[in-house]
Scaffold this motif. Structure first.
Motif: not given
Length: 225
Positions: A42, A110, A138-139, A196, A205, A209, A213
């Motif tokens: 990230d 991400d 992805a968010k 995931t 998440q 990630t 992050d």
């Protein structure tokens, strides 16, 4: 590793994406979930100073314990253009990955892979450059249509672009917003979804990630203090 091509402008960047897209490998299933290593990457930006910090955090895929981590700090050398964010992020992400002590295993970005207007988002770009299996989680939605998945963990629905399934919306926790999973390189979509869900053990998440992050934000604060 394929040489990184840094374009002079947006038109050249799109041409680079179109050229590299032909090298994406889509017929490998990828490593089984819960085996080997998995690495989250990230980035964080200080736009006023044109500084970008990247983090790579390696987890044991079975236990989700941290095995190794690395950061890199660089200058932002490409403007913000939707669909071309990889050119802002990849040089520093590559530097972080190259600082790791060993093979990162599966890489989780991400961002997007095939769920991209030219089917070549960050996850695909990074995969082609490194040769590693890469997926994008992805968010937020980007360039596709999607019916909401069911409300329970594991429910999913296809991400469609011009009728083509380019990824999946996946509910990682009951009653929370989904995440958006797509293939980057050398991994199948069903496997990407399975990874995931395994990585999102306690939070919406994936743990990859969350940890990357936090680390890149810390690296940016230290670099700009």
């Amino acid at each position: 590793m394929t040489a990184l091509q840094m374009p002079a402008d947006a038109a050249e960047a799109r041409a680079v994406q179109d050229a590299l897209r032909a090298r994406v490998v889509l017929d490998e299933p990828g490593p089984p979930p819960g085996t080997g290593l998995v690495t989250g990457v990230d980035v964080a930006y200080d736009d006023e100073r044109d500084v970008v910090a990247a983090a790579a955090v390696v987890l044991d895929a079975a236990t989700l314990e941290v095995v190794a981590e690395a950061t890199a700090v660089g200058r932002v050398t490409f403007p913000y253009v939707p669909g071309l964010l990889a050119f802002r992020e990849i040089p520093t992400v590559l530097a972080a990955l190259e600082s790791l002590p060993g093979d990162p295993g599966l890489v989780v970005c991400d961002g997007y892979g095939r769920a991209h207007p030219r089917r070549f988002g960050l996850a695909s770009h990074l995969g082609v450059l490194t040769g590693l299996p890469v997926i994008g989680v992805a968010k937020n939605p980007f360039t596709f249509t999607c019916e909401p998945p069911g409300p329970r963990r594991g429910d999913q629905s296809p991400l469609l672009d011009a009728g083509e399934e380019v990824g999946r919306a996946v509910r990682t926790r009951d009653g929370t917003k989904p995440v958006y999973v797509s293939v980057g390189h050398r991994t199948g979509l069903d496997n990407a979804v399975a990874h995931t869900l395994r990585l999102a053990r306690d939070f919406r998440q994936p743990e990859t990630t969350r940890r990357a992050d936090a680390l890149c934000r810390r690296a940016l604060r230290e670099a700009t203090a």
